[in-house]
Each structure stands twice: as structure tokens, then as C-alpha cells.
Design an enzyme around this catalytic site. Sequence first.
Site, PDB file in Angstrom:
ATOM      1  N   GLN A   1       4.741 -41.341 -57.499  1.00 45.90           N
ATOM      2  CA  GLN A   1       3.425 -41.096 -57.721  1.00 45.90           C
ATOM      3  C   GLN A   1       3.834 -40.576 -59.270  1.00 45.90           C
ATOM      4  O   GLN A   1       4.771 -40.117 -59.500  1.00 45.90           O
ATOM      5  CB  GLN A   1       2.803 -40.037 -57.266  1.00 45.90           C
ATOM      6  CG  GLN A   1       3.767 -38.645 -56.933  1.00 45.90           C
ATOM      7  CD  GLN A   1       3.076 -37.740 -55.878  1.00 45.90           C
ATOM      8  OE1 GLN A   1       2.476 -38.137 -55.217  1.00 45.90           O
ATOM      9  NE2 GLN A   1       3.346 -36.459 -56.144  1.00 45.90           N
TER      10      GLN A   1
ATOM     11  N   ARG B   1      -1.199 -27.748 -63.079  1.00 43.00           N
ATOM     12  CA  ARG B   1      -1.754 -26.848 -62.252  1.00 43.00           C
ATOM     13  C   ARG B   1      -0.919 -25.422 -62.623  1.00 43.00           C
ATOM     14  O   ARG B   1       0.235 -25.351 -62.895  1.00 43.00           O
ATOM     15  CB  ARG B   1      -1.480 -27.083 -60.669  1.00 43.00           C
ATOM     16  CG  ARG B   1      -1.928 -28.650 -60.498  1.00 43.00           C
ATOM     17  CD  ARG B   1      -3.187 -28.768 -60.413  1.00 43.00           C
ATOM     18  NE  ARG B   1      -4.274 -28.033 -59.599  1.00 43.00           N
ATOM     19  CZ  ARG B   1      -5.457 -27.987 -59.553  1.00 43.00           C
ATOM     20  NH1 ARG B   1      -5.958 -28.615 -60.651  1.00 43.00           N
ATOM     21  NH2 ARG B   1      -6.009 -27.379 -58.630  1.00 43.00           N
TER      22      ARG B   1
ATOM     23  N   ASP C   1       9.116 -38.648 -50.361  1.00 50.80           N
ATOM     24  CA  ASP C   1       7.600 -37.704 -50.007  1.00 50.80           C
ATOM     25  C   ASP C   1       6.583 -38.801 -49.926  1.00 50.80           C
ATOM     26  O   ASP C   1       6.333 -39.881 -50.301  1.00 50.80           O
ATOM     27  CB  ASP C   1       7.401 -37.239 -51.515  1.00 50.80           C
ATOM     28  CG  ASP C   1       6.269 -36.022 -51.890  1.00 50.80           C
ATOM     29  OD1 ASP C   1       6.420 -35.162 -51.231  1.00 50.80           O
ATOM     30  OD2 ASP C   1       5.377 -36.511 -52.259  1.00 50.80           O
ATOM     31  N   ASN C   2       5.895 -38.161 -48.425  1.00 49.12           N
ATOM     32  CA  ASN C   2       4.686 -38.867 -48.161  1.00 49.12           C
ATOM     33  C   ASN C   2       4.891 -40.435 -47.991  1.00 49.12           C
ATOM     34  O   ASN C   2       4.116 -41.028 -48.422  1.00 49.12           O
ATOM     35  CB  ASN C   2       3.630 -38.557 -49.024  1.00 49.12           C
ATOM     36  CG  ASN C   2       2.899 -37.296 -48.883  1.00 49.12           C
ATOM     37  OD1 ASN C   2       3.092 -36.700 -47.879  1.00 49.12           O
ATOM     38  ND2 ASN C   2       2.424 -36.672 -49.945  1.00 49.12           N
TER      39      ASN C   2
ATOM     40  N   GLU D   1       9.502 -37.662 -45.137  1.00 48.82           N
ATOM     41  CA  GLU D   1       8.696 -36.568 -45.159  1.00 48.82           C
ATOM     42  C   GLU D   1       7.334 -37.142 -44.768  1.00 48.82           C
ATOM     43  O   GLU D   1       6.250 -37.127 -45.690  1.00 48.82           O
ATOM     44  CB  GLU D   1       8.802 -35.808 -46.657  1.00 48.82           C
ATOM     45  CG  GLU D   1       7.821 -34.338 -46.422  1.00 48.82           C
ATOM     46  CD  GLU D   1       6.561 -34.368 -47.292  1.00 48.82           C
ATOM     47  OE1 GLU D   1       6.127 -33.344 -47.210  1.00 48.82           O
ATOM     48  OE2 GLU D   1       5.948 -35.439 -47.725  1.00 48.82           O
TER      49      GLU D   1
ATOM     50  N   LYS E   1       6.066 -23.737 -55.881  1.00 55.86           N
ATOM     51  CA  LYS E   1       5.618 -25.190 -56.458  1.00 55.86           C
ATOM     52  C   LYS E   1       4.876 -25.022 -57.657  1.00 55.86           C
ATOM     53  O   LYS E   1       5.021 -26.065 -58.725  1.00 55.86           O
ATOM     54  CB  LYS E   1       4.576 -25.766 -55.509  1.00 55.86           C
ATOM     55  CG  LYS E   1       5.006 -26.512 -54.283  1.00 55.86           C
ATOM     56  CD  LYS E   1       4.181 -27.079 -53.458  1.00 55.86           C
ATOM     57  CE  LYS E   1       3.278 -28.325 -53.872  1.00 55.86           C
ATOM     58  NZ  LYS E   1       2.444 -28.914 -53.088  1.00 55.86           N
ATOM     59  N   TYR E   2       4.550 -23.832 -58.091  1.00 54.98           N
ATOM     60  CA  TYR E   2       3.606 -23.676 -59.303  1.00 54.98           C
ATOM     61  C   TYR E   2       4.180 -22.807 -60.470  1.00 54.98           C
ATOM     62  O   TYR E   2       3.722 -22.421 -61.393  1.00 54.98           O
ATOM     63  CB  TYR E   2       2.283 -23.311 -59.118  1.00 54.98           C
ATOM     64  CG  TYR E   2       1.625 -24.408 -58.054  1.00 54.98           C
ATOM     65  CD1 TYR E   2       1.252 -25.454 -58.734  1.00 54.98           C
ATOM     66  CD2 TYR E   2       1.453 -24.012 -56.896  1.00 54.98           C
ATOM     67  CE1 TYR E   2       0.589 -26.384 -57.744  1.00 54.98           C
ATOM     68  CE2 TYR E   2       0.825 -24.881 -56.172  1.00 54.98           C
ATOM     69  CZ  TYR E   2       0.317 -26.228 -56.415  1.00 54.98           C
ATOM     70  OH  TYR E   2       0.133 -27.238 -55.450  1.00 54.98           O
TER      71      TYR E   2
ATOM     72  N   ASP F   1      -3.588 -33.809 -61.291  1.00 55.10           N
ATOM     73  CA  ASP F   1      -2.282 -33.917 -61.987  1.00 55.10           C
ATOM     74  C   ASP F   1      -1.617 -35.081 -61.275  1.00 55.10           C
ATOM     75  O   ASP F   1      -0.409 -35.263 -61.802  1.00 55.10           O
ATOM     76  CB  ASP F   1      -1.448 -32.557 -61.863  1.00 55.10           C
ATOM     77  CG  ASP F   1      -1.341 -32.171 -60.546  1.00 55.10           C
ATOM     78  OD1 ASP F   1      -1.810 -32.700 -59.683  1.00 55.10           O
ATOM     79  OD2 ASP F   1      -0.218 -31.182 -60.357  1.00 55.10           O
TER      80      ASP F   1
END
Lengths: 644, 644
Positions: free
Chosen positions: A307, A247, A378-379, A407, A518-519, A342
Site C-alpha cells: 500500500q 498521523r 501485511d493484510n 498477517e 505505531k505513531y 495516510d
Amino acid sequence: MIGREGDIVIQDVHPMIDGGKYSIKRIVGDVLKVDAEVFTTGEKAVCVDLLVKPPSSEVWLRTPMKQVCEDRYVGNYTLLELGSTLYTLEAWVDEYQTWSKGFERWLSSGEDISVDLEDGLNILRGYMRLADAEDSAIISNAIKKIRDSSVDSIYKAVTAKDLLDATRRCSRKHGSVRFTPDLEVMVDRSKAGFSAWYEMFPRSQTRSPERSGTFKDVEARLEDIARMGFDVVYFPPIHPTGRTNRRGKNNSSNPSPTDPGSPWAIGSTEGGHKSIHPELGSLDDFKHLLEKAQSLGLEIALDLAFQCSPDHPYVRDHPEWFYHRSDGSIRYAENPPKRYYDVYPLNFDNPNWPELWEELKSIVEFWIEAGVRIFRVDNPHTKPFSFWKWLIQGIKKEHPDVIFLAEAFTKPNVMYHLAKIGFTQSYTYFTWKNYNWEIEQYFRELSSQPIAEFFRPNLFTNTPDILPFVLQYGGRPAFELRLILAATLSPVYGIYSGYELCENKGVPGKEEYADSEKYELKPRDWDAPGNIKPLITRINKIRRENPALQNFRNIRFCEVNNPNLVAYIRWSDDYSNVILVVVNVNPFEEHYAKVRTSLGEFGVNTSEYVVEDLLTGVRYTWHSEENFVKLNPKTQCAHIFRVK
Amino acid sequence: MIGREGDIVIQDVHPMIDGGKYSIKRIVGDVLKVDAEVFTTGEKAVCVDLLVKPPSSEVWLRTPMKQVCEDRYVGNYTLLELGSTLYTLEAWVDEYQTWSKGFERWLSSGEDISVDLEDGLNILRGYMRLADAEDSAIISNAIKKIRDSSVDSIYKAVTAKDLLDATRRCSRKHGSVRFTPDLEVMVDRSKAGFSAWYEMFPRSQTRSPERSGTFKDVEARLEDIARMGFDVVYFPPIHPTGRTNRRGKNNSSNPSPTDPGSPWAIGSTEGGHKSIHPELGSLDDFKHLLEKAQSLGLEIALDLAFQCSPDHPYVRDHPEWFYHRSDGSIRYAENPPKRYYDVYPLNFDNPNWPELWEELKSIVEFWIEAGVRIFRVDNPHTKPFSFWKWLIQGIKKEHPDVIFLAEAFTKPNVMYHLAKIGFTQSYTYFTWKNYNWEIEQYFRELSSQPIAEFFRPNLFTNTPDILPFVLQYGGRPAFELRLILAATLSPVYGIYSGYELCENKGVPGKEEYADSEKYELKPRDWDAPGNIKPLITRINKIRRENPALQNFRNIRFCEVNNPNLVAYIRWSDDYSNVILVVVNVNPFEEHYAKVRTSLGEFGVNTSEYVVEDLLTGVRYTWHSEENFVKLNPKTQCAHIFRVK
């Protein structure tokens, strides 16, 4: 037969979650206070012990519990070891003490007591057969003393303390009842219960958006963070970032060749979850950074984001760990009608799941080996409960000092359940609780039973994903008041970097950052005008100096006659430190209110007492439980009073 | 792997007592309504079944549960068999339904759905491998239909009801999670939940205090009792009475030779607990009496008083069943500084206890064999919990229609625990609850969770041991108001004979009867002037005609602005029958109050509604939820309104 199953009832045990299915949480040094109802039929004297088995002990340790009112017994045990400590209760009948109560009444009725007395001595003789040498001697001496006593002094001899202590011990050998199941308390180190987090992107610690920051650059930044008073520095993933479908700025699907991509798209030809992004440095650099952090009283927390980018080595080596579609492709992360091209989610239920799970556990072990002890997960709510339970239990068995922060922004049942099965700390809805009624309601819930036993809220004011509207529109006063709320509503809180600079440029209509970090790389001037670093420094100092702000479960909200103000009291266990916080949650307007403190309940002489505002040093003498408070967010949005 | 332990959480199951340690209670014909929270990680479609196993079934029966709000599922099952029925929950993920929810969102986003659709069809093909012939055909047809559908109609085909029902069934075979432990509901016959008790001494059914009444005399009395509308007639012990240390009139220790003694001093040379006092008649006479009672719609309840007079055959044959003192004597029943010289308690913990327990059980079986199905148990709280649990479970396994009433006047924990471990009904503190606030408080407690699940209050207005002050001093109005309270606060209530005659001569300063029937024969004129038999008859008729008065757990108290009045609403499950009771609890004075009924919640149009006083037949039209009520205890102490 006294111990026959069910003849003595042990019920309503606190603390206990869901009948003992899950552990409660405590911090090393905490006093574990257990209470329960214990009763039996007839008029029998019941004895109750608290049994505790710390990790290093082969045997159960005993503490007598005290009867505090009918059927209710209380016992305390100070938790001194990290890790899983078991506890339960044991109860039995002391026939001698039962007899002695009746004997007292026969005595005072003036009846002939000779046969009754002999009945009691017979019980003692029976006990002696089970007693060890010491108790045997105590009982034997007591029998002599009782026999030699006059009617006037006999009851004193019958109920001598050393005798009753001995009969308590001996009578247990006749049979006892034990509460089932064994209960568990997970004892964590102090940082699990009291810490201030600072979230930062290592790659943004640069002076130029063209060049990634490095661990060396991060080292140079740590002093500033330490000076503000934080003690945990959390990094988003530091691993190689994928190239495929990377991204670009503002989550664009057309990145420029220099765009760094989301660090959560983990894995490339340069490695996966056990590798470090080459632009950040080497593993040795990372270890050096850990040392530097430690020397400043800081600890580094890493992100566990299970992930993979499509370029992750797992995709090549273990395609079976992913979801496969009917056209043969691997399924991207998705939340219909959106796909995240991604990222591939892992299939925790794939036929080869034990291998996947072991590999994921080895990632955690790898970073523990490198020196990391705190992980922000994360998640977790998109992976199976059983995986987290297995992972956390396995890791904490070997490394009870490890902290896992969940999180999970999802429905309450799932958030709470993740905490029940082992997460040390949890993200919360705090970020979206703006009005006084919703702050009260939410923190009443979090501090209620049994939630407070397992859920430790880590209050983030903001995250790379969340820039709440109050910060976008409320300006500096909003940053100040939200900081004070986060830092004083819970002993664990955090900010995401840029907060200290009051960065508040959002995507219109969304609670997201424009030009999200983040990007892209985000070099900043950390001492830019308008920063609130002095306030942050002061708040963290106040937290360190006041035990009242270092515990969970000790919050009480005060009646306030203006919905723009919220007020609450926090206190240390021994009431020696009492803090009253009053915040104007409206960043736009001055507001005043009468605050009913109910401080009398904390031992304060409410006809005259002094409160000192720890933010300003100003002292006030108050003469009532109801006091007038006025707060102008432009000048001072809150009081943090220490009650003298 | 969907069923992996802990991946689906089933929690907060209702009804359930102490995590399933004890059974809930229901009446045959009741709908068992079960609800629970069920959830998992991710966005999966969860299916939940209620599983029920009635006594006659070898297998678990399934009922799908409905989702009523996030995570909360409800299922119903109508209980048609007496005895122990098990229930639990089973949950699993339906992968196809999970997919279909995402598919709907892809569809409406206008994206290409071809691969997604094929993913879904692949799930269906996987299900077919596990399906029975019927489901296989449904799924196979559905696949065809889906393939043939246009984009516009495809979602309808994807979510066809028969298809989703089939995938629900098939997906379970991939693995499911079951709540543990299995829960139990004890299903009793209707009399356990709705009955009016009449306590009488058979020996007093005589015209002369010189001659004991007989079972034949009792038969002659039954019609009068049946006409008043009672359906259970309870006898104190009918066994031979001891001679040794027999008590005389007014509990004197110097009885005259003709004094009959307390019937609770059981056992003589003429027999023990399986014998009948010769003056009452033979076992055949007793059986004849049972038949006569049955023909009148009455059932006889016997007393189980597990204690012995010194003359009981057990004392000779099994001295080891009693307590022995240091001087070799057997211990009398005692409550220091009092001894009861006509009674020996049994030692349930004696080394030979299994034999004693079996013998006591055989007493119950003996009277069951004779035709008795209701037992009032004397002082169960002085015997071990484990004995009662063993006895009641053993008896109810063979005879699920047997009812045990616990006469335990002791601390609440023990009273509640006796109900938890099996007693069908329980005596209560009702007799001493006089003021409106204490009536409200107590019945709020009894109807609260989880108490209402296991404790069935049997409200006695008086007993041979208890003549409360309100009856001693309040005269006929007190008898009327206490009767109405008992009969309408609980579906189970009782009076001890003499109540209908307003007998109220007490021992001064004590809540006891003067010239207690426990120690002498009491012939009475059952139609003496001033009796309240017409009111009793009317009340029992109102109870039979109004389902609202036949259930537990359905009571709500109304706000009343005068503490002399108490008002409450009772209702049938379908709200078709709603009763409002208002009682002036002060027998001495007229009082009036505004009563806020909140009848709107029961579907009543509160701007205009009619209430009919079932005691007088008078109707009132009310126009508000707040209504004026005036009650003069001399003329009418209460209203029992049926709300139209």
C-alpha cells in the site's frame, strides 16, 4: 489389460488437501508418510509403490508400500530437498503372487498340483520376457529350484523372497494404474516450522524520543534479543514514511512536525518500497545489520505492506495502479465509516495489473537480493488470492528457502485459504483465546486434518495493534502464562517488544495500546525492574532442548476437572521426548485440578513414573494417569513437565 | 479481472463424491439440494448460481443460490428427467452490491455522500453497457430514482429489489468463476428407490417335481405375488442349462438323469444367454408373461450371470474368451480348494476382450428389446470395474430407465465401488446383522455421507444361497421380525420364495438351505398353514401408504435400554409422515425397554401425542419422549407406529 483405467482403485490418499488442489507442507528432514486404500475385483495380489519426484530429480523415485490392513497401504519417504516435491501412487496386479496364493490352498488340500504348478511356471516364463538381466536370472534359477523341490518344500521355493521381489518388478510392466493428480509437498527449511519471533520498531531503538533509532542502534540491541533465545527479529516497514496526512501521536490527525508517522504509510519523495528510511541508515547499513544478526543466530524478517502513502513515487508514476473516484481523486484506504487518509490501497484489478504485479514481485526480489529470506505480509486478505499464489510460487521456485507469514485477521475460510495457496506461516486467533475450552477447541481444530497439513500457526502474544484485555488487567502473571501458552502450543510463536517488560497500558475499553508505537518513538529501559526476560530465556531454552515442542500436529489435550486449568501433551515422533504442559489460565487466582494424562498411550509405565518440571527442575514421582496439580499465578502459573 | 482464476473460492460442495469422480444418485421428482462455501478476499458481495444441465437441455439452467450463513450458499433444483444430469456452481462479485454495503455505512455515519453516490452510479452506468434491453431499462430508471431521492429515502432506492436483481445479472458478465469438474447426478425412476422384490424359480412353479414349471405356470402364480404387495419379481437365469458336469440334488456330483442342474450353469446345445430354457417356454411366452406381470403392477427382473457351462456355444465359437491352462484345458470356476466343474468363468482380460464385452452388452440389449428393464447382476465383483462402468453407462445412455442390482457379497470397498461406478442398487450384509448394535452400526454407515449418495441397499431376508441361522432356529417369529426389519430399514427389500412359508430347513452348521432349490424343482403349497402372507401383505401396504418408508438417508436410531430391542425413526422430507419402528430382534423371548424417541426434533409436541401401530391399528397416547415398549415375539415382534 490389468492396468485398464479404473480396474484398480486408489482412493482415500493421505495426506491430500481438497483432492490434490493444494500442496501439503513439510520441513526438510521430515519423513513423508503416505497411505491409501488400494483394491481391485477378484482375489488378486496388488502391489503399490509410492512415487516421489524431488526438485532435483528428473525421474520419479519408487518406494514399495506395505499393506497394513485390508486394502490399506503405507509408504515413507524422507524429504531431503527444499522446494516443491511431487508424490503419487502406482498400483498393479502381480499375477504370479495371485497364483501362488491359490496354489498354497491347492497344496494344503492334497489335490494333484501338477497342472497348477505348470500354470504358475508359465506365468514366470511370461515375466522373463519383460525382465532385465538380473530379474531374468532370479526367475530362471527359481524355476529350476521349484522344479527340483519336493511337495514338502515347494511352497517355500514358490514364495522365495528374491523371486517375489522380481515378480513384483516384472508384473508392473504388464500395466499399472497411477493415482491422479500428482500431489505436491512444499518442503521448507526448519525455521518455517520452528522459530521464536521478536517484533521491534528499529526507529524506537533510541535513548531519546527526539531522535530516531538507527540500524546501528538495532545492532547494539540484537545481543539482548539473542540472549533471550529468539531467532527471528521482525521489523515493521523500514521504508520512507509519507508526509501527506501523516498521523500524529495516538493516531491523531494533527501531528506535530516531529511526529514520525505510521511506518505502514509507505513512500515519500525519498523513495518507496525499495528504499530505506534515511533516518534508519543506508542499504549498506542494513546489510551490515543482517550480518551482525546472522553472527548471533538471528534472522531479520521484513514487512511486506503493499500500500502507499499519497507521497509514494508510484502515485506519480503509476496513478492507474490506484482506485479513482468520480471526483477524480484517488481513493483512500477505507472501512466505512472510517477512512485512512495516510494510505492509498493498490488496485490489483486495474487494467494495467500485470505491470503492478511484476513491480510488487520485484520488491520482494530486491530484499531477497539484499539478504532477507523472511517476510511478514501485511493484510494479505485484502488482496486477490491469485496474486499471492502467483507471487509466492514464483519466488519459491527460485528461492525455496523464503518464508512468508500471513498477517490475516479475518474469517477462517480466508485465513485457511491463504495458507493453502502458499503462505508458509499464519497469524491466528490465539491472541483472543483465553479460556481453557476455547484454547482446546481452537488447537484441536488447527491440529486436525486437513488443516494441520497446510496451516502453520505463528502465535503472537501481542502486536502493535493488539493488547488483549487479559494482558491489560492480568498483570505480570498474565504475561507469563500467555507466553508459556504461545511458546508451547505451537513450535512457532512471537512477542512484540515491550512484552518482556509487561507493558500493559491500553486504550480504555479497547484491546489497543495507549500511546501506540505505531505513531511515536518509544525508547525503553530493556532491563527495567519486573521484566520477564529470565522466564523468556528459559522457555526458549526448553523449546530448543525438547523436540516435542518443535513439531506441529502433535498435541493432545488432557481431561482436567477445573476449567481454570488447561493441560496438553506434546511428543516427538519417536515418543522419546514427551512433554506435559499444565497452565493456570486465570492470572488472578490459585487453582488446582486433577489432570488425566493418558500417558500410557505414549509408552509410559503409569504405575510409577517421574516428571520433571523444566521451569523449576523439581521432580515428582507419579503413580497414576490422574494427578493432582496446583498452580498459583503469583508464584508459578504453569508446569512444563518432561515425562521420564 | 474479478473472474481471475482462484480469486473466488468455491469449496466443500455437497453432494459430491470423491471430488466429483463419481455420480450421486437421485429419483425423478427429487429436489436436488446443493450447498457450498463461496468466498473471496476483501469485503465483496458474492453472487452464486446453481447450474444444472438435464439430459434434454442444450444449455445450462440457472438458479440463484441463497446465502444461509457466512460463506455458505444453498440452491435447489427439481429433477424431472431420467438419466444423467450435470450440475455445478458459478460465482462472481457484484461490484454495485459491494458498493451499496459501504454506502449504507457512510450514510448512517452522516458523512457527505455525494462523491460516494456518484461512484455507485458510475458502477451502474458501467453495467448498462453490458445489460440487455430489459436490465438496461431497470438500471436507467433506478439511476433516475436514486438521483431524485432525499437522503432519507436514498438507501431504499439504492437497494430496490429489481435493481439488485439486474445488477446481479449484469455483474456476472464482468467475469465469473465456475466450480470444476462438472458434477453428475444419475436420475433413476421411482422403482430404483422404492420397491419390494420377490425372487422365484420359474421352473419350480409346478405341481410335480418331475415336470418343470413353465412361464404359463408362472403367470398363474403372479396374482398371489401381486396380492402380497410386491412389485418386482426376480428370476434366476431362465436360459438353457448345461449338461456337462451338471450338479445333482444337494450339489451332488452324481446327478440323476432328471435332475435339472443349477440354472447358473448357463448354456447348452439349445443356446446361451439370449435363449430360453425350452422347458420354460418360448420367447413369445416370456413376452406374454411380461404383459401379464405388467397388468398386475409387477415387473420382471432377470439375472445377468456372465459365466458359461462347458456346453455354452461361446466355448465352441470363442474359446479365446476363457482361461486356458497349461494342459490345454479351460479353467473351471474355482475358489481353492474348490472347483465348480459345471461353470467356466469368462476371461474379461483376454486379448479379444472388446469383442467379448460387446457380446455381453448385446445380451443386455437383447432382453431390453424383449421388454426387461431390471437386471440382478450375479457376482459383479469377480469381473473388472471398467467393464461394469462401460456396460452400465452405455446401457443407461440409451435406456435411462434400466435398473442394475449388484449381487456382490465381498469386502465393503468393492461393494461401495460397484455402486459408485453405476450399479443402481446393491445387495448388503443385512442378512447377517442380527443384534441391535450391529443393525444400528451398519445402517448408520449406509445412511452416512457420502455412502448414502451412491449406495442404495436392497435388503434380502434370504436368498437361494443364504438361510441365516436366525431363520433356521428362530421359527416363525424370526421370519416376521426379519421381514419387518428389511421392509422398514430400507425402501428397497426382497424375499426369496419359501420365506412366506417360513421354510427353514438348513444344512447343519451352515447358513444354507437343505435340498437347495438351485439343484432341484420345488413345488410348494403356497397357502400352507403357518404362512405369513397376511403380514407380508400388511407390511407392503404400510410401505406404500407411508412416504417416510420410501426414501433413503432418513433414518435415526433411538436410545433403547435393552439390547434385544432396536428402534428407529423414518420420516418424509416435509416431516408430515413420521414412522417409529420398534422391533424385538430376539425371536425367543419377550423383552421390554424404554425407548427415547427424540420426536421433538420432528415437530411433535412430546408432552402429549398419539402413535398408531399400523400393524394392529391400536393407538397409544404418549406424554414423553421416553416410552415403555414391550414386545413378545410369539404374539407381536414389532410396532410400526405412525406418529400423529
